[in-house]
Design a protein around this motif. Structure first.
Motif, PDB file in Angstrom:
ATOM      1  N   GLU A   1      -5.665   5.552 -12.522  1.00  0.00           N
ATOM      2  CA  GLU A   1      -5.384   6.633 -11.796  1.00  0.00           C
ATOM      3  C   GLU A   1      -5.724   6.275 -10.308  1.00  0.00           C
ATOM      4  OE1 GLU A   1      -6.807  10.510 -13.380  1.00  0.00           O
ATOM      5  OE2 GLU A   1      -8.176  10.579 -11.552  1.00  0.00           O
ATOM      6  N   VAL A   2      -4.835   6.838  -9.253  1.00  0.00           N
ATOM      7  CA  VAL A   2      -4.889   6.532  -8.088  1.00  0.00           C
ATOM      8  C   VAL A   2      -5.107   7.970  -7.269  1.00  0.00           C
ATOM      9  CG1 VAL A   2      -4.066   4.281  -7.896  1.00  0.00           C
ATOM     10  CG2 VAL A   2      -2.599   6.212  -7.671  1.00  0.00           C
ATOM     11  N   TRP A   3      -6.018   8.299  -6.494  1.00  0.00           N
ATOM     12  CA  TRP A   3      -6.021   9.202  -5.695  1.00  0.00           C
ATOM     13  C   TRP A   3      -5.742   8.816  -4.231  1.00  0.00           C
ATOM     14  CZ3 TRP A   3      -9.567  13.721  -6.122  1.00  0.00           C
ATOM     15  CH2 TRP A   3      -9.862  14.108  -7.618  1.00  0.00           C
ATOM     16  N   ILE A   4      -4.899   9.504  -3.754  1.00  0.00           N
ATOM     17  CA  ILE A   4      -4.185   8.911  -2.474  1.00  0.00           C
ATOM     18  C   ILE A   4      -4.193  10.116  -1.262  1.00  0.00           C
ATOM     19  CG2 ILE A   4      -1.920   8.185  -1.159  1.00  0.00           C
ATOM     20  CD1 ILE A   4      -0.669   8.014  -4.151  1.00  0.00           C
ATOM     21  N   ALA A   5      -4.974   9.570  -0.151  1.00  0.00           N
ATOM     22  CA  ALA A   5      -5.497  10.327   0.669  1.00  0.00           C
ATOM     23  C   ALA A   5      -4.746   9.425   2.210  1.00  0.00           C
ATOM     24  CB  ALA A   5      -7.192  10.413   0.962  1.00  0.00           C
ATOM     25  N   GLY A   6      -5.149  10.242   3.333  1.00  0.00           N
ATOM     26  CA  GLY A   6      -4.786   9.748   4.652  1.00  0.00           C
ATOM     27  C   GLY A   6      -3.591  10.016   5.230  1.00  0.00           C
TER      28      GLY A   6
ATOM     29  N   VAL B   1       2.036   7.970   2.670  1.00  0.00           N
ATOM     30  CA  VAL B   1       1.350   8.328   1.434  1.00  0.00           C
ATOM     31  C   VAL B   1       2.557   8.517   0.117  1.00  0.00           C
ATOM     32  CG1 VAL B   1       0.114  10.496   0.490  1.00  0.00           C
ATOM     33  CG2 VAL B   1      -0.689   9.337   2.691  1.00  0.00           C
ATOM     34  N   LEU B   2       3.526   9.025   0.809  1.00  0.00           N
ATOM     35  CA  LEU B   2       4.719   9.321  -0.187  1.00  0.00           C
ATOM     36  C   LEU B   2       5.154   8.045  -0.582  1.00  0.00           C
ATOM     37  CD1 LEU B   2       6.974  10.998  -1.150  1.00  0.00           C
ATOM     38  CD2 LEU B   2       8.264  10.620   0.852  1.00  0.00           C
ATOM     39  N   HIS B   3       5.466   7.049  -0.016  1.00  0.00           N
ATOM     40  CA  HIS B   3       5.870   5.771  -0.583  1.00  0.00           C
ATOM     41  C   HIS B   3       4.998   5.077  -1.302  1.00  0.00           C
ATOM     42  CE1 HIS B   3       9.978   5.535   1.675  1.00  0.00           C
ATOM     43  NE2 HIS B   3       9.290   6.524   2.462  1.00  0.00           N
ATOM     44  N   THR B   4       3.719   5.108  -0.980  1.00  0.00           N
ATOM     45  CA  THR B   4       2.625   4.582  -1.962  1.00  0.00           C
ATOM     46  C   THR B   4       2.869   5.528  -3.091  1.00  0.00           C
ATOM     47  OG1 THR B   4       1.704   4.000  -0.215  1.00  0.00           O
ATOM     48  CG2 THR B   4       0.383   4.328  -2.315  1.00  0.00           C
ATOM     49  N   ALA B   5       3.007   6.853  -3.187  1.00  0.00           N
ATOM     50  CA  ALA B   5       3.033   7.657  -4.566  1.00  0.00           C
ATOM     51  C   ALA B   5       4.298   7.248  -5.309  1.00  0.00           C
ATOM     52  CB  ALA B   5       2.952   9.029  -3.926  1.00  0.00           C
ATOM     53  N   ILE B   6       5.339   7.139  -4.600  1.00  0.00           N
ATOM     54  CA  ILE B   6       6.481   6.766  -5.195  1.00  0.00           C
ATOM     55  C   ILE B   6       6.292   5.370  -6.063  1.00  0.00           C
ATOM     56  CG2 ILE B   6       8.908   5.941  -5.219  1.00  0.00           C
ATOM     57  CD1 ILE B   6       9.191   8.062  -2.916  1.00  0.00           C
ATOM     58  N   SER B   7       5.687   4.496  -5.479  1.00  0.00           N
ATOM     59  CA  SER B   7       5.469   2.987  -6.015  1.00  0.00           C
ATOM     60  C   SER B   7       4.524   3.257  -7.133  1.00  0.00           C
ATOM     61  CB  SER B   7       5.085   2.139  -4.961  1.00  0.00           C
ATOM     62  OG  SER B   7       6.017   1.790  -3.792  1.00  0.00           O
ATOM     63  N   ALA B   8       3.473   3.956  -7.189  1.00  0.00           N
ATOM     64  CA  ALA B   8       2.514   4.262  -8.115  1.00  0.00           C
ATOM     65  C   ALA B   8       3.059   4.963  -9.075  1.00  0.00           C
ATOM     66  CB  ALA B   8       1.206   5.091  -7.433  1.00  0.00           C
ATOM     67  N   TYR B   9       3.907   5.887  -9.183  1.00  0.00           N
ATOM     68  CA  TYR B   9       4.683   6.397 -10.110  1.00  0.00           C
ATOM     69  C   TYR B   9       5.692   5.482 -10.977  1.00  0.00           C
ATOM     70  CZ  TYR B   9       8.379   9.231 -12.238  1.00  0.00           C
ATOM     71  OH  TYR B   9       9.210   9.757 -13.547  1.00  0.00           O
TER      72      TYR B   9
END
Length: 182
Positions: A125-130, A137-145
């Protein structure tokens, strides 16, 4: 399973009033929430990770060179973590649950060892802030997904250049990536 708080690009160039690519006040107001989350994660023996833009001046191989003014140049004051969050990192950087690394693309996973780091510690589980909500933040979330991580976006801990960009990104996190918005 463990979880990790990713604090993305909370640097002088993205946050300070005179930063070369600053979000400004909206980003500055995030500091108390980011530090609260960081303290909470550390107290629970979870992880606090600082994926931080690190560029070389006029790098012809980085596409951001053509898109944005020079920012987060490795070794400069602009790349240092901003304000109280920087002080928090300085205080905790020796903790084995705190990790900072340079990235050279929007996604914190691209060209880095982040996925291996998370999997070695059984983090799912990753919480993404900043910053910026609708870019890194968006591109990190897409990769995490795409790597099958559960994603949480603490809305009071992300900011970007425009309200429209923020609104679009939050809807995308929720409706396309299945992220939990807190």
């Amino acid at each position: 399973m463990a979880k990790a708080l990713l604090i993305i690009d909370y640097t002088n160039d993205f946050v300070a009033d005179k930063g070369s690519l600053t979000v400004g006040k909206p980003a500055q107001t995030l500091a108390p929430e980011i530090m609260r989350l960081a303290d909470q994660f550390l107290s629970q023996h979870d992880y606090v990770i600082f994926p931080t833009d690190g560029h070389r001046l006029n790098d012809p191989f980085n596409p951001e060179t053509k898109l944005y003014p020079a920012h987060n140049i490795i070794g400069t004051t602009g790349q240092k973590l901003y304000g109280q969050v920087g002080s928090w990192f300085d205080q905790h950087h020796d903790d084995s649950h705190v990790y900072k690394f340079n990235k050279n693309r929007y996604s914190s996973f691209q060209n880095t060892n982040l996925d291996n780091y998370l999997r070695e510690r059984r983090i799912d589980e990753v919480w993404i802030a900043g910053v910026c909500t609708d870019i890194c933040v968006l591109h990190t979330a897409i990769s995490a997904y795409n790597l099958d991580y559960h994603i949480v976006i603490p809305q009071a801990a992300v900011a970007t250049f425009s309200p429209a960009g923020a609104e679009w990104a939050i809807n995308h996190f929720k409706n396309v990536l299945g992220a939990t918005i807190r």
